[in-house]
Scaffold this active site. Structure first.
Site, PDB file in Angstrom:
ATOM      1  N   ASP A 201     -87.312  32.445 100.832  1.00  0.00           N
ATOM      2  CA  ASP A 201     -88.653  32.298 101.371  1.00  0.00           C
ATOM      3  C   ASP A 201     -89.271  30.972 100.911  1.00  0.00           C
ATOM      4  OD1 ASP A 201     -90.975  33.628 102.709  1.00  0.00           O
ATOM      5  OD2 ASP A 201     -91.871  33.423 100.723  1.00  0.00           O
ATOM      6  N   GLU A 253     -69.074  31.108  92.739  1.00  0.00           N
ATOM      7  CA  GLU A 253     -68.259  31.839  91.769  1.00  0.00           C
ATOM      8  C   GLU A 253     -67.823  33.194  92.310  1.00  0.00           C
ATOM      9  OE1 GLU A 253     -70.602  32.259  88.283  1.00  0.00           O
ATOM     10  OE2 GLU A 253     -70.912  30.088  88.018  1.00  0.00           O
TER      11      GLU A 253
END
Length: 538
Positions: A201, A253
């Site tokens: 956002d 990751e």
């Protein structure tokens, strides 16, 4: 090593506004168990992923975009266990889950801000936010809130804090290492629970000009940035990119192609493309496309500039027509072309032409889904839902309504709970008649059960379009414009020709074209009528 899973490059992602999607317990507020129960219908629709607007603990002063705890679920919506079940169910159905992340500000009820209120000026607790001394009895600068009025609120001890949105949404200080560390941990919390990405956002707002330079223009986030000149001191500052590079390293990751999606109202497209460079975010909403008028030349210009800008950084283009912040496109397109953005519609305002709006909305959707790249759908648009343009003002909850002095109706009209069953209580939204915003009587004619299996219904148009889009890999295709009349947009996406007629007269399809899908029936002579889009094989 970074994942090579690039599912997101051509995905169709469906936005759920949790308050208004499905209510399992009958209290009138949508919830996570309600969403989970309806996920099979989204699979049947043919989308690839679901984005959930905020469901975190919140006082709900801004419909959950005022977050009090980023690692929990508001009891109105369920529990962490319900969130885990939703994620697992979606994955079992072959759907990805994207959650909203609100990093620009917290709720004023967040533990950090409560600690800041108890602490003295200059304390470590206040350093997590943007506190400043004023100028005599005036705020530190002239910045205005997106929701109207000053962007500064004064405390009894004399200091002021910045809130670019509601007074209950204090802006975080993203120059503070503790803030950065906290959000890296929040990312890992939800990634470990299995979410496939984050819609970020106000992605262009985290870093503010260090001098807090005066800015007298209204702080309008939706389409408020000029396409030329330097950005305002509160938007699109260079430092945001370092933050997203850190976030991208965390996501890389994890396996499975976890993604970051920017809500960034940034112009021109070349600046927006900087958010989706290879080491930053994966997608950014294409708001210039959303705001383009229903005119072929303007749409072609936005399509060309968007594809060109994103090509420079190797990114996909992400198309969108509606979301929880704008008037639904089935109503927006029912006004005369070129009228511009409307900050909500009330019963006393000029009303859209409902039939024209839906006709154009169907054509616009087919045009959008024929473009290469990814696309976002907003809940209910597959039903042809219009804006609730006669919502009584006493029910409005959007803070923009109050802070604008009742001059902007706000966004409640696009957030009304959606209809599933025409003859059920709350039109199938929940087991009772309760609905946090009143639903209009016309909702019955748009209900899902009135459209499933009905040839020509808006729902079946969407389902056919998504199936055809997948079968012909249009999201992964390449666009080439075809010669056409001025009031026509025509392009080839690999083996499919997409033709949209904006003119008053019907137009011929290319010789030998075999129609796969049309937003409305062709005329008796096989020509494409006005405000109709066709997909055809040549």
């Amino acid at each position: 090593m970074p994942s090579t899973d690039a599912w997101w490059r051509d995905a169709v992602i469906y936005q759920i506004y949790p308050r208004s999607f499905a209510d399992a317990d009958g209290d009138g507020m949508g919830d996570l168990p309600g969403i989970t129960a309806r996920l099979p219908q989204l699979r049947d629709l043919g989308v690839d992923a679901v984005w959930l607007s905020p469901f975190y603990p919140s006082p709900q002063h801004d419909a959950g975009y005022d977050v009090a705890d980023y690692r929990g679920v508001d009891p109105r919506f369920g529990s962490l266990g319900d969130a885990d079940k939703l994620i697992a169910t979606a994955h079992d159905l072959g759907l990805k889950i994207i959650v909203d992340l609100v990093p620009n500000h917290t709720s004023s009820e967040h533990a950090w801000f409560q600690a800041a209120l108890r602490a003295a000026p200059g304390s470590p607790e206040r350093e997590r936010y943007i506190f400043r001394d004023g100028k005599d009895d005036e705020p530190p600068n002239s910045w205005q809130s997106v929701f109207g009025g000053s962007a500064w609120e004064r405390l009894p001890d004399g200091q002021w804090y910045l809130h670019l949105f509601d007074v209950s949404q204090p802006d975080l200080n993203w120059d503070h290492p503790e803030v950065r560390a906290e959000f890296l941990d929040i990312l890992r919390f939800w990634l470990d629970r299995g979410v496939d990405g984050f819609r970020v956002d106000v992605a262009h707002g985290l870093i503010k000009d260090a001098e807090l330079t005066d800015w007298s223009a209204p702080s309008v986030i939706l389409g408020g940035l000029e396409s030329v000149g330097p950005p305002p001191p509160m938007w699109d500052q260079e430092g945001v990119h370092e933050i997203y590079r850190q976030w991208r390293a965390v996501l890389d990751e994890y396996e499975g192609g976890r993604i970051l999606v920017a809500e960034a109202w940034v112009q021109p497209e070349e600046r927006l493309a900087r958010y989706v460079r290879p080491d930053e975010m994966h997608q950014a909403f294409n708001f210039p496309y959303l705001e383009a008028p229903w005119k072929p030349a303007e749409l072609r210009e936005v399509i060309d500039s968007s594809l060109a800008a994103n090509a420079t950084v190797g990114a996909t283009t992400t198309w969108v027509l509606s979301n929880h912040d704008v008037v639904r496109h089935a109503s927006r397109l029912g006004f005369p072309v070129g009228e511009g953005r409307k900050p909500g519609i009330g019963a006393e305002d000029p009303q859209p032409d409902t039939a024209l709006g839906l006709r154009r909305a169907r054509a616009a959707t087919l045009l959008m889904l024929g473009l290469p790249g990814s696309a976002y759908l907003y809940q209910g648009e597959e039903l042809g839902l219009p804006e609730h343009t006669t919502l009584p003002d006493e029910f409005r909850e959007d803070p923009a309504w109050e802070r604008s002095g009742h001059t902007e109706r706000g966004r409640d009209g696009c957030r009304v709970p959606i209809p599933w069953e025409a003859d059920a209580p709350s039109y199938g939204f929940g087991p009772s008649d309760a609905s946090w915003l009143p639903q209009p009587a016309i909702w019955a004619e748009y209900a899902l059960d009135r459209q499933v299996g009905v040839p020509g219904s808006t729902y079946e148009l969407y389902r056919s379009a998504l199936r055809t889009r997948r079968e012909h890999a249009l999201g992964a295709g390449t666009l080439s414009w075809q010669e056409s009349e001025p009031q026509v947009l025509a392009f080839r996406n690999d083996g499919i020709v997409v033709l949209a007629n904006f003119g008053a007269e019907a137009v011929e399809l290319p010789a030998g074209a075999r129609v796969l899908l049309s937003s409305e029936p062709l005329d008796a002579d096989g020509r494409v009528p006005t405000d109709v889009t066709v997909w055809a094989m040549l």
